[in-house]
Enzyme design. Sequence first.
Site, short mmCIF file in Angstrom:
data_model
loop_
_atom_site.label_atom_id
_atom_site.label_comp_id
_atom_site.label_asym_id
_atom_site.label_seq_id
_atom_site.Cartn_x
_atom_site.Cartn_y
_atom_site.Cartn_z
N LYS A 65 -10.95 -3.65 -4.10
CA LYS A 65 -11.82 -2.48 -4.21
C LYS A 65 -11.06 -1.29 -4.74
O LYS A 65 -11.63 -0.37 -5.28
CB LYS A 65 -12.33 -2.12 -2.80
CG LYS A 65 -13.34 -3.07 -2.27
CD LYS A 65 -13.91 -2.54 -0.97
CE LYS A 65 -13.35 -3.34 0.17
NZ LYS A 65 -13.24 -2.72 1.43
N LYS A 72 -4.80 -9.82 -6.59
CA LYS A 72 -6.04 -9.98 -5.82
C LYS A 72 -7.15 -9.07 -6.37
O LYS A 72 -6.88 -7.93 -6.73
CB LYS A 72 -5.73 -9.60 -4.37
CG LYS A 72 -6.83 -9.83 -3.39
CD LYS A 72 -6.45 -9.29 -2.02
CE LYS A 72 -7.00 -7.89 -1.83
NZ LYS A 72 -7.36 -7.51 -0.48
N LYS A 119 0.83 -1.21 0.00
CA LYS A 119 0.00 0.00 0.00
C LYS A 119 0.87 1.26 0.00
O LYS A 119 0.52 2.25 -0.63
CB LYS A 119 -0.97 0.00 1.19
CG LYS A 119 -2.08 -1.03 1.02
CD LYS A 119 -3.27 -0.78 1.91
CE LYS A 119 -4.41 -1.74 1.55
NZ LYS A 119 -5.52 -1.72 2.47
#
Length: 333
Positions: free
Chosen positions: A199, A196, A114
């Site tokens: 969202k 993956k 991230k």
Amino acid sequence: MKHIVSGIQPTGSLNIGTYLGSIKNFVRLQEAYKDHHFLIFIADLHAITIPRDRAELRKSIKEVAALYLACGLKTDNLSLFIQSEIEAHSQMSYLLQCFTYMGELERMTQFKEKAQRQEKGVTSSLFTYPALMAGDILLYDAEYVPVGDDQKQHLELTRDLAIRVNNRYGDFFTVPKPLIPKVGARIMSLTEPTKKMSKSDDNIKSRILLLDDDNIIRKRIMSAVTDTDGQIRFDPNNKPGISNLLSILSAITNESIETLVNTYKDTDYKTFKEVVAEAVVKELKPIKEKYHEVIKSGEVDTILDQGKAHAERIARKKIAKFNHKIGLGRKQK
Ligand code: ATP
Ligand code: LTN
């Protein structure tokens, strides 16, 4: 009463990855663990570790709450609540940071990924996020924590922290165990099946949202990236696209991957994709209908209030005991 605890971040509309990796599992576990109480929350404090638009965040909190109910969570052995409405979560996060080592946080792959994705302004809360998550779990002495595969490392750290505190102060926290579904724990992107389904992926075609129209669902599955060898078999390394579609079908139908491969091994990709698309459409139809009912009925707020009241009683007691245990404040009479 034994507890099962889990949360989902309100960071945008939910997709079938989150559904198959986590919510569907909660529903199944509610049947299997009837003697446990479920504390399921909307992890809004986690969501702000990355800057969010406040109006979108509010909207997403309500949507996730309604979707939990629409997906079939039963309210009799459940407390559904919003994380930030219980102050003990923030307090516990700070206290647990005092037991967490920099090196442990530096090893977290989710932080590394991230942080790398953000060009600037990586917050310190993104770094300490696993301590917040450990607090969410340890506050309620969770016995089990159902999560997808990507949360395994955070769960291991939570266990280490519980053991560390217990070794120092005597048994205080229950050491939680992860519950990761056999299939569906890692649903991959439809456009880049080695990543993956997420969202936060910029490409909307990479995912199917729980509230997507039937035709959008069909379109997304039919255009899912596969390979050119034309064989239907489960081989995530060499055939990530087809393997992902098999996982989706297996998680929905509860049929094993092996059985599905046997059934569809002589089928062409187009026909197989049509089968998967119809299975997803059928699975999501009642969820969409229930979602609109739940939103209209206004029951979400009542359920969230009840959930908050119950969770708060447990969390308040635990945090007061922990403060006392580690020597904070004055000695209680
Ligand atoms: P994002 O999709 O933005 O990466 P996230 O995984 O960080 O979101 P949540 O949506 O809060 O965060 O995840 C909720 C639960 O769903 C977690 O238990 C997580 O492991 C699971 N989950 C999320 N994405 C998937 C996926 N693609 N496959 C299986 N499980 C998933
Ligand atoms: N970090 C998780 C969401 C989450 C969670 C938790 C899951 C926050 N607190 C406690 C289980 C238990 C995520 O990003 N998916």
